[in-house]
Design a protein around this motif. Structure first.
Motif, PDB file in Angstrom:
ATOM      1  N   ASN A  96       0.742  -1.167   0.108  1.00  0.00           N
ATOM      2  CA  ASN A  96      -0.043   0.071   0.011  1.00  0.00           C
ATOM      3  C   ASN A  96       0.707   1.363   0.083  1.00  0.00           C
ATOM      4  O   ASN A  96       1.985   1.304   0.708  1.00  0.00           O
ATOM      5  N   VAL A  97       0.353   2.104  -0.719  1.00  0.00           N
ATOM      6  CA  VAL A  97       0.999   3.612  -0.787  1.00  0.00           C
ATOM      7  C   VAL A  97       1.229   4.250   0.676  1.00  0.00           C
ATOM      8  O   VAL A  97       1.871   5.047   0.739  1.00  0.00           O
ATOM      9  N   ASN A  98      -0.006   3.859   1.397  1.00  0.00           N
ATOM     10  CA  ASN A  98       0.089   4.367   2.990  1.00  0.00           C
ATOM     11  C   ASN A  98       0.952   3.418   3.791  1.00  0.00           C
ATOM     12  O   ASN A  98       0.421   2.454   4.038  1.00  0.00           O
ATOM     13  N   VAL A 125       6.313   6.650  -3.891  1.00  0.00           N
ATOM     14  CA  VAL A 125       6.084   7.546  -2.525  1.00  0.00           C
ATOM     15  C   VAL A 125       4.891   8.231  -2.606  1.00  0.00           C
ATOM     16  O   VAL A 125       4.592   9.164  -3.587  1.00  0.00           O
ATOM     17  N   LYS A 126       4.062   7.932  -1.487  1.00  0.00           N
ATOM     18  CA  LYS A 126       2.818   9.014  -1.292  1.00  0.00           C
ATOM     19  C   LYS A 126       3.547   9.783  -0.154  1.00  0.00           C
ATOM     20  O   LYS A 126       3.595   9.351   0.859  1.00  0.00           O
ATOM     21  N   ALA A 127       3.929  11.088  -0.581  1.00  0.00           N
ATOM     22  CA  ALA A 127       4.107  12.112   0.405  1.00  0.00           C
ATOM     23  C   ALA A 127       3.276  13.125   0.751  1.00  0.00           C
ATOM     24  O   ALA A 127       2.621  13.908  -0.230  1.00  0.00           O
ATOM     25  N   SER A 155       0.454  13.850   1.774  1.00  0.00           N
ATOM     26  CA  SER A 155      -0.826  13.494   1.220  1.00  0.00           C
ATOM     27  C   SER A 155      -1.830  12.543   2.359  1.00  0.00           C
ATOM     28  O   SER A 155      -1.174  11.484   2.719  1.00  0.00           O
ATOM     29  N   GLU A 156      -2.840  13.008   2.431  1.00  0.00           N
ATOM     30  CA  GLU A 156      -3.840  12.453   3.457  1.00  0.00           C
ATOM     31  C   GLU A 156      -2.899  11.784   4.765  1.00  0.00           C
ATOM     32  O   GLU A 156      -2.997  10.538   5.079  1.00  0.00           O
ATOM     33  N   GLY A 157      -2.100  12.654   5.338  1.00  0.00           N
ATOM     34  CA  GLY A 157      -1.596  12.388   6.703  1.00  0.00           C
ATOM     35  C   GLY A 157      -0.344  11.771   6.441  1.00  0.00           C
ATOM     36  O   GLY A 157       0.697  11.413   7.458  1.00  0.00           O
ATOM     37  N   TRP A 165       6.858   9.036  -7.891  1.00  0.00           N
ATOM     38  CA  TRP A 165       6.554  10.087  -6.802  1.00  0.00           C
ATOM     39  C   TRP A 165       4.999  10.370  -7.040  1.00  0.00           C
ATOM     40  O   TRP A 165       4.655  10.977  -8.239  1.00  0.00           O
ATOM     41  N   ARG A 166       4.093  10.251  -6.249  1.00  0.00           N
ATOM     42  CA  ARG A 166       2.585  10.454  -6.591  1.00  0.00           C
ATOM     43  C   ARG A 166       2.237  11.951  -6.469  1.00  0.00           C
ATOM     44  O   ARG A 166       3.126  12.802  -5.467  1.00  0.00           O
ATOM     45  N   CYS A 167       1.385  12.509  -7.123  1.00  0.00           N
ATOM     46  CA  CYS A 167       1.130  13.816  -7.197  1.00  0.00           C
ATOM     47  C   CYS A 167      -0.244  14.153  -6.583  1.00  0.00           C
ATOM     48  O   CYS A 167      -1.061  15.060  -6.736  1.00  0.00           O
ATOM     49  N   PHE A 168      -0.557  12.997  -5.806  1.00  0.00           N
ATOM     50  CA  PHE A 168      -1.863  13.219  -5.084  1.00  0.00           C
ATOM     51  C   PHE A 168      -1.890  13.870  -3.657  1.00  0.00           C
ATOM     52  O   PHE A 168      -2.152  13.378  -2.664  1.00  0.00           O
ATOM     53  N   VAL A 169      -1.408  15.369  -3.865  1.00  0.00           N
ATOM     54  CA  VAL A 169      -1.318  16.119  -2.724  1.00  0.00           C
ATOM     55  C   VAL A 169      -2.379  17.309  -2.584  1.00  0.00           C
ATOM     56  O   VAL A 169      -2.538  17.962  -3.864  1.00  0.00           O
ATOM     57  N   ILE A 218       0.574  10.426 -11.715  1.00  0.00           N
ATOM     58  CA  ILE A 218      -0.568  11.494 -11.750  1.00  0.00           C
ATOM     59  C   ILE A 218      -1.901  10.607 -11.979  1.00  0.00           C
ATOM     60  O   ILE A 218      -2.029   9.998 -13.029  1.00  0.00           O
ATOM     61  N   LYS A 219      -2.754  10.846 -10.986  1.00  0.00           N
ATOM     62  CA  LYS A 219      -4.129  10.278 -11.065  1.00  0.00           C
ATOM     63  C   LYS A 219      -4.944  10.781 -12.398  1.00  0.00           C
ATOM     64  O   LYS A 219      -4.408  12.173 -12.765  1.00  0.00           O
ATOM     65  N   ASN A 220      -5.494   9.809 -13.028  1.00  0.00           N
ATOM     66  CA  ASN A 220      -6.310  10.449 -14.258  1.00  0.00           C
ATOM     67  C   ASN A 220      -6.931  11.788 -14.357  1.00  0.00           C
ATOM     68  O   ASN A 220      -6.973  12.475 -15.210  1.00  0.00           O
ATOM     69  N   MET A 238      -9.241  15.053  -9.025  1.00  0.00           N
ATOM     70  CA  MET A 238      -9.898  14.560  -7.972  1.00  0.00           C
ATOM     71  C   MET A 238      -9.599  13.268  -7.436  1.00  0.00           C
ATOM     72  O   MET A 238      -8.427  12.838  -6.772  1.00  0.00           O
ATOM     73  N   ASP A 239     -10.582  12.135  -7.732  1.00  0.00           N
ATOM     74  CA  ASP A 239     -10.022  10.721  -7.178  1.00  0.00           C
ATOM     75  C   ASP A 239     -10.679   9.542  -7.684  1.00  0.00           C
ATOM     76  O   ASP A 239     -11.788   9.272  -7.183  1.00  0.00           O
ATOM     77  N   PHE A 240     -10.347   9.218  -9.100  1.00  0.00           N
ATOM     78  CA  PHE A 240     -11.037   8.046  -9.525  1.00  0.00           C
ATOM     79  C   PHE A 240     -12.428   8.030  -9.656  1.00  0.00           C
ATOM     80  O   PHE A 240     -13.290   7.252  -9.299  1.00  0.00           O
ATOM     81  N   GLU A 254     -13.060   1.002  -6.500  1.00  0.00           N
ATOM     82  CA  GLU A 254     -13.540   1.988  -5.164  1.00  0.00           C
ATOM     83  C   GLU A 254     -14.696   2.828  -5.243  1.00  0.00           C
ATOM     84  O   GLU A 254     -15.736   2.771  -4.700  1.00  0.00           O
ATOM     85  N   TYR A 255     -14.866   3.530  -6.447  1.00  0.00           N
ATOM     86  CA  TYR A 255     -15.867   4.526  -6.585  1.00  0.00           C
ATOM     87  C   TYR A 255     -16.701   4.062  -7.884  1.00  0.00           C
ATOM     88  O   TYR A 255     -17.648   4.707  -8.244  1.00  0.00           O
ATOM     89  N   THR A 256     -16.506   2.919  -8.202  1.00  0.00           N
ATOM     90  CA  THR A 256     -17.052   2.452  -9.447  1.00  0.00           C
ATOM     91  C   THR A 256     -17.788   1.229  -9.372  1.00  0.00           C
ATOM     92  O   THR A 256     -17.959   0.224 -10.269  1.00  0.00           O
TER      93      THR A 256
HETATM   94  C1  GCU Z   1      -8.296   7.645  -2.039  1.00  0.00           C
HETATM   95  C2  GCU Z   1      -8.478   6.348  -1.165  1.00  0.00           C
HETATM   96  C3  GCU Z   1      -7.698   6.099  -0.247  1.00  0.00           C
HETATM   97  C4  GCU Z   1      -6.101   6.153  -0.845  1.00  0.00           C
HETATM   98  C5  GCU Z   1      -5.968   7.382  -1.990  1.00  0.00           C
HETATM   99  C6  GCU Z   1      -4.639   7.271  -2.564  1.00  0.00           C
HETATM  100  O1  GCU Z   1      -8.304   8.694  -1.246  1.00  0.00           O
HETATM  101  O2  GCU Z   1      -9.846   6.438  -0.832  1.00  0.00           O
HETATM  102  O3  GCU Z   1      -7.804   4.861   0.260  1.00  0.00           O
HETATM  103  O4  GCU Z   1      -5.144   5.959   0.130  1.00  0.00           O
HETATM  104  O5  GCU Z   1      -6.962   7.426  -2.612  1.00  0.00           O
HETATM  105  O6  GCU Z   1      -4.708   7.273  -3.735  1.00  0.00           O
HETATM  106  O7  GCU Z   1      -3.603   7.598  -1.973  1.00  0.00           O
END
Ligand code: GCU
Length: 668
Positions: free
Chosen positions: A190-192, A271-273, A275-277, A308-312, A349-351, A354-356, A383-385
């Motif tokens: 997991n990225v987390n 790396v998820k840096a 982002s979301e804690g 390196w992820r851009c989900f910031v 970069i996510k497509n 926002m978030d998928f 996840e959302y689909t």
């Molecule tokens: C979404 C998803 C999370 C995940 C995050 C990510 O927000 O709900 O569970 O950790 O994306 O892509 O890092």
């Protein structure tokens, strides 16, 4: 090959009708490749077992080329047009030739040959050239070390259990599956990155990680790990993760020397840096580039990559605040350092911004960046689909993203061009998808969700394949070659994304889902939360104003996209509510008002689910019983879900707007 008793998905080499294939595959000659090279060995093994069980033919490896009917040889750009990891397969004068640029290409070519046999296609006159488009074709797993999977809908992890790394028959089958569709990189965790997962880069786990990477390497796959940016603090190093602190750098240098000596096949890190804690360079007042480059320089001598992820974004937003726009955050955080990233860093970069969601515009970072390696991230996990309860074939969505013109160049400006390296002439680029597998016997929960697992890899390899072609391949390989079955399942798959979109959130607005689980309708579930995901509905209208007069997000695109999105009249209608706050009485191109469109699509969506169920029921006895029953049961749940969405969305907007349905249907 199936030793575990679980499904073999599209590699189910059951008996097939022989369309003359056996004549070719019985006598094989290998030229320019070493038979005991690990990839070649496994390619030959796969060829033998596939041919044996599909056609009942025992393959003989010839010593003399003139005796052979199938020649496997090394090719090149000049000879056969094959490039890195590519292959060409052709027939002349009763001999089938497979030329490949390298061992991976040979393996992919063998799988292509097996596909043709499984689809009962003839070899006469065949000439198939296939060079992979995306250099990196990756599956990212969001598996936790306790065995749970973040956003997993197919059981538990088969990589981890109780803080242990699992290495077993399933690992090998997984490697076979993904290499057969051209995947060449896999992130297992997991990225987390938390708790035990931080320790994956320590001797607590080296032995098993090395075994895993060895199995992957047999199939041309490089193993990657997700990394905890704060590892120095958590693993007893310096009490800082500041990327510019020499003590921190020294710690990482030593760490990476150890890691790559213990796991030499390792491809690098995701790396998820910030982002979301998750920790990151922002904590120390440093840029994302400072963080990524520090790690990249250190792994460079080992050929390692830093993805390196851009989900910031700010996930502690105040819903009252209408200026902060989560959609803007990725671009705003990364565009300023375009060109600062080192050559072995890739920004993932996510497509969408926002978030998928089921419908989002393409992220403006793709092609917004000009001097930085970029990689597209999509989500195969639903996840959302629909969470692999609802059928939602995602290849059409992925294709829309690939075909999008970013206008970053006069030519070669689509996302496909960018992530294949055509636009910027780079090799550190590609596509990654969050995977949808687990330890369920059928791997993906819903059997039909395996079409996404299959489809992403095929598409990453060959962007020009259509959603229809990929669906057809998948049905023929996995379920049946019978025309009726192929046509009906294709119909279900190809319509499913549109159907899902109809009964869920309208015109690109997204969300309206149950918080946290993200399955099922809750129109206001996220409306007053901190996550930055609002629909802003009031009694007059709905949607987020992201035009110049609103948050200005539309201006992050290059022209003509920026103006197109900025104006309500020219904005593509499927994205209307993403970009604009629109009155319920606004007339769409169809002549319908927005509110009527919402009512109509929600009734249609449920009706379409009922039609899909009818199609599926007509296949009873024509598809294997366990598949029939498993999918049938999920359809019941999908129908229930669709009705909930229909009734909640329609009731919500009826109550907000007070406007009656023109057709007088039941709205609560
Ligand atoms: C979404 C998803 C999370 C995940 C995050 C990510 O927000 O709900 O569970 O950790 O994306 O892509 O890092």
């Amino acid at each position: 090959m199936n030793k575990g008793g679980f499904s073999q998905l599209w590699l189910d080499y059951k008996k097939r009708t022989d369309n003359g294939g056996s004549v070719y595959v019985s006598k094989v000659f290998l030229s320019g490749f070493l038979q005991d090279h690990r990839i070649v060995k496994h390619a030959l093994e796969e060829l033998k077992s596939g041919v044996q069980t599909m056609l009942g033919v025992e393959i003989k490896v010839e010593q003399d080329m003139s005796q052979a009917t199938l020649v496997l040889k090394r090719g090149s750009e000049k000879e056969g047009g094959v490039r890195r990891e590519g292959y060409r397969l052709w027939e002349t004068g009763g001999v089938l030739t497979l030329a490949a640029a390298d061992e991976r290409g040979l393996l992919y070519g063998v799988f292509a040959l097996l596909r043709l046999i499984a689809m009962e296609r003839p070899f006469q006159g065949l000439d198939l050239l296939s060079n992979p488009e995306s250099p990196l074709r990756m599956y990212d797993h969001w598996d936790n070390m306790d065995g749970s999977i973040e956003r997993g809908y197919s059981g538990r992890s088969f990589f981890f259990q109780d803080d242990k790394v699992l290495v077993n028959e399933r690992t090998r089958d997984y490697a076979r599956f993904v290499s057969s569709i051209g995947i060449n990189g896999v992130v297992i965790n997991n990225v987390n990155v938390k708790q035990a997962a931080t320790w994956l880069i320590t001797d607590r786990y080296f032995q098993e990680v090395r075994q895993l990477s060895g199995i992957f390497a047999d199939y041309g796959i490089r193993l990657f790990l997700s990394l905890n940016f704060a590892a120095p603090l958590e693993l007893g190093g310096p009490q800082s993760a500041d990327p510019l602190d020499p003590k921190v750098r020294d710690w990482w240098r030593e760490k990476m020397e150890e890691v790559f000596s213990k796991v030499p096949d390792l491809g690098g890190f995701l790396v998820k840096a910030d982002s979301e804690g998750r920790p990151g360079p922002f904590t120390y007042g440093r840029t994302q580039a400072d963080g990524a480059n520090m790690l990249a320089d250190i792994v460079k001598p080992y050929g390692g990559l830093i993805i390196w992820r851009c989900f910031v974004y700010n996930c502690t937003q105040d819903w009252r605040d209408r200026q902060t726009d989560r959609a803007r955050a990725g671009y705003d955080s990364f565009i300023g350092q375009d060109g600062d990233y080192h050559e072995n860093v890739i920004l993932q970069i996510k497509n969408g911004p926002m978030d998928f969601q089921i419908r989002e515009p393409v992220s403006p970072l793709l092609g917004g960046l000009q001097k930085t390696n970029q990689m597209l991230e999509v989500q195969v996990a639903q996840e959302y689909t629909g969470q692999q309860i609802d059928v939602c074939y995602l290849v059409p969505l992925f294709k829309e993203v690939l075909d999008f013109h970013t206008y970053c160049r006069e030519k070669c400006d689509t996302v496909s061009d960018i992530v294949s390296g055509r636009t910027f002439g780079n090799v550190n680029t590609g596509m990654a998808a969050v995977c949808n597998t687990g330890d369920d016997a059928n791997w993906t929960g819903n059997d039909l969700a395996a079409a996404n697992f299959y489809g992403f890899g095929r598409l990453a390899f060959c962007h020009s394949l259509t959603a229809d072609e990929i669906a057809e391949e998948w049905v023929r390989l996995s379920i049946s070659n019978e025309e009726e079955v192929v046509e009906k399942i294709k119909k279900i798959l190809l319509g499913s994304r549109g159907t899902y979109e109809k009964y869920t959130c309208p015109l690109g607005i997204g969300w309206m889902v149950t918080p946290e689980t993200h399955y099922g309708c809750s129109v206001d579930g996220y409306e007053y939360s901190r996550w930055g995901t609002y629909h802003r509905a009031d009694h007059k209208g709905l949607g987020v104003d992201r035009s110049r007069l609103g948050t200005g997000y539309a201006g992050q695109y290059r022209e003509p996209n920026a103006s197109l999105y900025d104006n309500m009249e020219t904005c593509p209608e499927e994205l209307l509510l993403f970009f604009h706050h629109v009155p319920y009485t606004y007339r769409l191109k169809s002549g319908k008002t927005l509110i009527q469109h919402i009512y109509d699509t929600h009734f249609e969506g449920v009706r379409e689910v009922e039609e899909m169920i009818g199609l599926w029921e007509s296949l009873k006895g024509k598809v294997p019983d366990p598949v029939y029953d498993g999918v049938r049961e999920r359809f019941d749940r999908q129908l229930h879900n669709a009705k909930e969405w229909r009734d909640q969305v329609n009731a919500y907007f009826y109550r907000k707007s007070g406007i009656e349905d023109e057709q007088g249907r039941k709205i609560y």
